[in-house]
Write an enzyme that holds these catalytic residues in place. Structure first.
Site, mmCIF file in Angstrom:
data_model
loop_
_atom_site.group_PDB
_atom_site.id
_atom_site.type_symbol
_atom_site.label_atom_id
_atom_site.label_comp_id
_atom_site.label_asym_id
_atom_site.label_seq_id
_atom_site.Cartn_x
_atom_site.Cartn_y
_atom_site.Cartn_z
ATOM 1 N N ALA A 1 27.689 44.160 38.786
ATOM 2 C CA ALA A 1 26.700 45.122 37.664
ATOM 3 C C ALA A 1 26.866 45.456 36.997
ATOM 4 O O ALA A 1 26.094 46.375 36.265
ATOM 5 C CB ALA A 1 26.862 46.311 39.292
ATOM 6 N N PHE B 1 32.771 43.382 45.074
ATOM 7 C CA PHE B 1 32.512 42.367 43.593
ATOM 8 C C PHE B 1 31.606 42.370 42.684
ATOM 9 O O PHE B 1 31.378 42.076 41.963
ATOM 10 C CB PHE B 1 33.040 41.050 45.044
ATOM 11 C CG PHE B 1 31.518 40.532 45.668
ATOM 12 C CD1 PHE B 1 30.902 39.903 44.620
ATOM 13 C CD2 PHE B 1 30.927 41.019 46.664
ATOM 14 C CE1 PHE B 1 29.656 39.347 45.675
ATOM 15 C CE2 PHE B 1 29.782 40.655 47.331
ATOM 16 C CZ PHE B 1 29.284 40.202 46.575
ATOM 17 N N LYS B 2 30.101 43.434 44.086
ATOM 18 C CA LYS B 2 29.039 43.389 42.721
ATOM 19 C C LYS B 2 29.521 44.396 41.484
ATOM 20 O O LYS B 2 29.051 44.019 40.748
ATOM 21 C CB LYS B 2 28.244 44.126 43.590
ATOM 22 C CG LYS B 2 27.949 43.294 45.530
ATOM 23 C CD LYS B 2 27.767 42.001 44.688
ATOM 24 C CE LYS B 2 27.122 41.553 46.899
ATOM 25 N NZ LYS B 2 26.028 42.544 47.328
ATOM 26 N N ASP B 3 30.578 44.506 41.592
ATOM 27 C CA ASP B 3 30.826 45.669 40.186
ATOM 28 C C ASP B 3 30.926 44.732 39.185
ATOM 29 O O ASP B 3 30.113 45.347 37.781
ATOM 30 C CB ASP B 3 32.379 45.798 40.259
ATOM 31 C CG ASP B 3 32.771 47.113 41.397
ATOM 32 O OD1 ASP B 3 31.265 48.096 41.050
ATOM 33 O OD2 ASP B 3 33.621 47.697 42.006
ATOM 34 N N THR C 1 25.927 45.789 46.868
ATOM 35 C CA THR C 1 25.537 45.904 45.877
ATOM 36 C C THR C 1 24.753 47.355 45.602
ATOM 37 O O THR C 1 24.935 48.005 44.430
ATOM 38 C CB THR C 1 24.286 44.988 46.116
ATOM 39 O OG1 THR C 1 24.791 43.448 46.130
ATOM 40 C CG2 THR C 1 22.842 45.673 45.204
#
Length: 434
Positions: free
Chosen positions: A111, A106-108, A139
């Site tokens: 970021a 999900f950090k995509d 992350t």
């Protein structure tokens, strides 16, 4: 759009300042002001659109006076070339899959949005930006892949030795180029403390332009609200209240959900689901916030004993415990419960879940049992199960396919700088590396 520190609400900075200098000098966290509140009608009209279109519309509310419509559209198209689908397991239970981006986590979302924003603003500057980021797993991979070869940006990732999965570590340590990994002999909280100290080091900041890609950066948090809107659009036709269960470590993900809720997204309730690092569920129950020593678990990306974004969550609820617990329920689960839920999801629904996702479902079902309410529940799936391949295969008893974009990293050579768990060790190694 201006941004104020949670410690100094009357003093504000520009979007560019908040993006590149993510931690205020007073050690607070930036928040947007005034918070756009377009209301439910805005979100009802928007919710069926793509993630990129949702991001574009919300970005206009925040930055329409500072960034052209053409540039905002390009930023969101560049960031979101993938979807975040809700997979329905049964009536009233869906899984929001957030792992269809490049790093399978999900950090995509945050970021890649940050990388696109920094690329936009950095065109005005000649000075190289140095991003420091601490990671408990996902992350680092998302930041590394999101910022890899972005002009004018160098990235240093701090991660705790032995506390990330093998494939997570390969994502941090094999790209090279403008990405450097530091392996810290400590916990995620230790890595996070080193990063925070670096931002407050006047000597270091006089030499380099430092910024963060952790969720302390408000530009990581804002785009995470986009997929709550996308999920709402996929489940609202059921005609029932919507409850989100968010597997939580540093609590940026949940803070993003509450942020869009306060903007007008009709979310009935949130569930904060954690592992044994149960600081926030304990606060919800007792009203006392008590950081703890990090406990290592199989859901390693949530192994956070002093979550930075608790400050934002409390702030969003007026620093009132009653308001907090009215909007958010909290539950925590141990490794055995997590394994059992991973196996149940596989055996009952033929759904393969990472340990973090299983905890999200556990929290949702616990809230359903305790509340007795009828609602559409959506648990956030934060990472692809292949990132935890040995564990998942052990639990479900069958092989897990590894997507090609992750498999290609498995045989690549790890490159990291090993440092002791103290700030001076990092500072010396960091200055030598840059």
């Amino acid at each position: 759009m201006r941004f104020y520190s949670t410690n100094s609400p009357t003093s504000t900075v520009s979007a560019e300042e908040a993006l590149f200098h993510s931690m205020p000098a007073d050690k607070g966290l930036y928040m947007p002001t005034p918070l756009p509140k377009p209301g439910r009608a805005f979100f009802d009209a928007l919710a069926d659109k793509s993630l990129a279109d949702i991001g574009f519309a919300i970005s206009q509310l925040f930055f329409g006076d500072e960034i052209s419509e053409q540039d905002l559209y390009a930023i969101n198209q560049r960031a979101f070339s993938f979807d975040t689908p809700v997979i329905n397991l049964r009536d009233e239970l869906g899984i929001l899959e957030l792992f269809h981006g490049p790093s399978l986590a999900f950090k995509d979302v945050g970021a890649r949005y940050m990388a696109a924003m920094m690329s936009h603003f950095s065109k005005r500057n000649d000075k190289e930006v140095h991003i420091l980021v601490a990671t408990s797993g996902d992350t680092g991979g998302a930041v590394a892949m999101g910022f890899h070869n972005v002009p004018g940006v160098r990235v240093s990732i701090l991660y705790p030795t032995g506390r990330v999965s093998d494939l997570q570590e390969k994502q941090l340590t094999t790209l090279g180029g403008n990405i450097q990994a530091f392996e810290v002999a400590g916990s995620f909280d230790d890595c996070q403390a080193i990063v925070k100290q670096a931002f407050l080091d006047k000597e270091l900041n006089s030499q380099l332009a430092l910024s963060s890609a952790n969720s302390i950066n408000i530009f990581r948090l804002i785009p995470q609200g986009f997929y709550y809107v996308r999920a709402y659009g996929q489940v609202r036709d059921a005609g029932k209240p919507v409850v989100f269960s968010t597997p939580s470590g540093n609590f940026g993900n949940l803070s993003a959900g509450v942020l869009v809720q306060q903007m007008g997204l009709p979310v009935h309730h949130f569930v904060a689901a954690t592992n044994l690092n149960q600081v926030v569920p304990s606060y919800i129950k007792s009203g006392v916030y008590a950081p703890m020593t990090t406990v290592a678990t199989i859901s390693n990306a949530m192994d956070v004993g002093a979550p930075s974004n608790f400050v934002r969550l409390a702030h969003l609820h007026g620093d009132q415990h009653d308001a907090f617990r009215t909007n958010i329920s909290g539950y925590y689960f141990d490794d055995e419960q997590t394994r059992q839920e991973m196996k149940r999801l596989h055996d009952q629904y033929n759904y393969v879940a990472c340990p973090h996702t299983a905890i999200g479902v556990l929290g949702l079902e616990q809230y359903r049992k305790e509340s007795g309410e009828s609602f559409t529940g959506v648990a956030l799936a934060t990472a692809h199960p292949a990132k935890f391949k040995p564990l998942v295969e052990e639990v479900i008893g069958r092989p897990v396919a590894v997507p090609e974009r992750l498999a290609v990293m498995a045989d690549q050579t790890k490159r990291s700088i090993q440092i002791d768990n103290d700030y001076e060790s990092f500072k010396e190694a960091f200055l030598q590396a840059v």
